[in-house]
Design a protein around this motif. Structure first.
Motif, short mmCIF file in Angstrom:
data_model
loop_
_atom_site.label_atom_id
_atom_site.label_comp_id
_atom_site.label_asym_id
_atom_site.label_seq_id
_atom_site.Cartn_x
_atom_site.Cartn_y
_atom_site.Cartn_z
N GLU A 69 13.85 -16.61 -12.52
CA GLU A 69 13.60 -14.69 -12.40
C GLU A 69 13.05 -14.08 -11.51
N ARG A 71 11.77 -11.02 -8.63
CA ARG A 71 10.95 -9.57 -8.41
C ARG A 71 11.67 -8.94 -6.72
N ASP A 95 16.52 -1.39 -10.81
CA ASP A 95 15.98 -2.43 -9.95
C ASP A 95 16.35 -2.68 -8.59
N THR A 96 16.84 -2.26 -7.95
CA THR A 96 17.45 -2.43 -6.51
C THR A 96 17.57 -0.91 -5.87
N HIS A 111 14.82 -4.35 -3.44
CA HIS A 111 14.27 -4.53 -5.03
C HIS A 111 14.03 -3.34 -4.35
N LYS A 117 14.63 -9.60 -11.97
CA LYS A 117 15.37 -9.76 -12.21
C LYS A 117 16.35 -11.21 -12.57
N SER A 118 17.41 -10.96 -12.75
CA SER A 118 17.50 -12.60 -12.77
C SER A 118 19.37 -13.17 -12.90
N THR A 121 21.94 -9.99 -13.09
CA THR A 121 21.58 -9.08 -12.08
C THR A 121 22.89 -9.86 -11.06
N TYR A 123 25.53 -8.30 -7.86
CA TYR A 123 25.76 -6.81 -6.58
C TYR A 123 26.71 -6.64 -6.39
#
Length: 194
Positions: A69, A71, A95-96, A111, A117-118, A121, A123
């Motif tokens: 994970e 941040r 969270d982004t 972020h 985030k893991s 997540t 994109y």
């Protein structure tokens, strides 16, 4: 005196950390600009994976950062031998947020807070119509003092559709000029498949 101390503390926090995302000044060198902190020299525990081995113009590519994970993140698509962000990112995951890079308001993802985030997540990147081989580059921060730069994916080549596109454009041009030709092709296909 108290006001001076508060202003100094606020300034130091602004200079020292970016809990709400990377600054636009980080776009080129991918350095998070955490004052007094250097990147990790050990191999990054992260891998960038994509959902395809080649990409097509306008077709979304999903990108995932696999590993522990994290941040903080700064994620861009780039062309070989260029330091500019390439393409655009679709709606950022929770969270982004977008970061304007290379004059593109959606040129990078960073972020929006320090929530974890893991691997889940995901994109989504949208390529330009002009095709170049690309790779994805990230800076990934587990915390303010522990981060890796230059986390890089494999190169993702563009799908070569030049011949198909040319043939399609040529037949479209012929069809526009001669509708009878289009009818003849249709008739032949019915006979062959028929």
């Amino acid at each position: 005196m108290l006001l001076l101390c508060l202003l100094t503390l606020q300034f130091l926090c602004f200079v020292d950390c970016y809990p709400n995302g990377a600054p636009t000044g980080a776009c080129k060198d991918m350095m998070p600009q955490h004052a007094g902190v250097v990147p990790q020299t050990s191999p990054a525990p992260y891998t960038i994976l994509t959902n395809m081995k080649r990409y097509l113009p306008g077709m979304p590519v999903t990108v995932t950062i696999i590993g522990p994970e994290y941040r903080g993140v700064l994620l861009e698509a780039r062309r070989e031998n260029f330091n500019d962000a390439y393409g655009s990112w679709k709606i950022p995951p929770p969270d982004t947020k977008f970061l304007q890079c290379s004059g593109n308001p959606q040129g990078a993802i960073t972020h929006a807070n320090t929530n974890l985030k893991s691997n889940s997540t995901v994109y989504t990147w949208i390529p330009h119509d002009i095709m170049h081989p690309v790779y994805f580059m990230a800076t990934v921060a587990q915390q303010r003092t522990v981060y890796w730069i230059n986390v890089r994916s494999n190169i993702l080549p563009s799908e070569n559709l030049g011949g198909l596109k040319m043939a399609t454009n040529a037949s479209a041009g012929i069809a526009e000029e001669n509708p009878l030709f289009l009818f003849l092709i249709y008739f032949l296909l019915i006979q062959i498949l028929g």
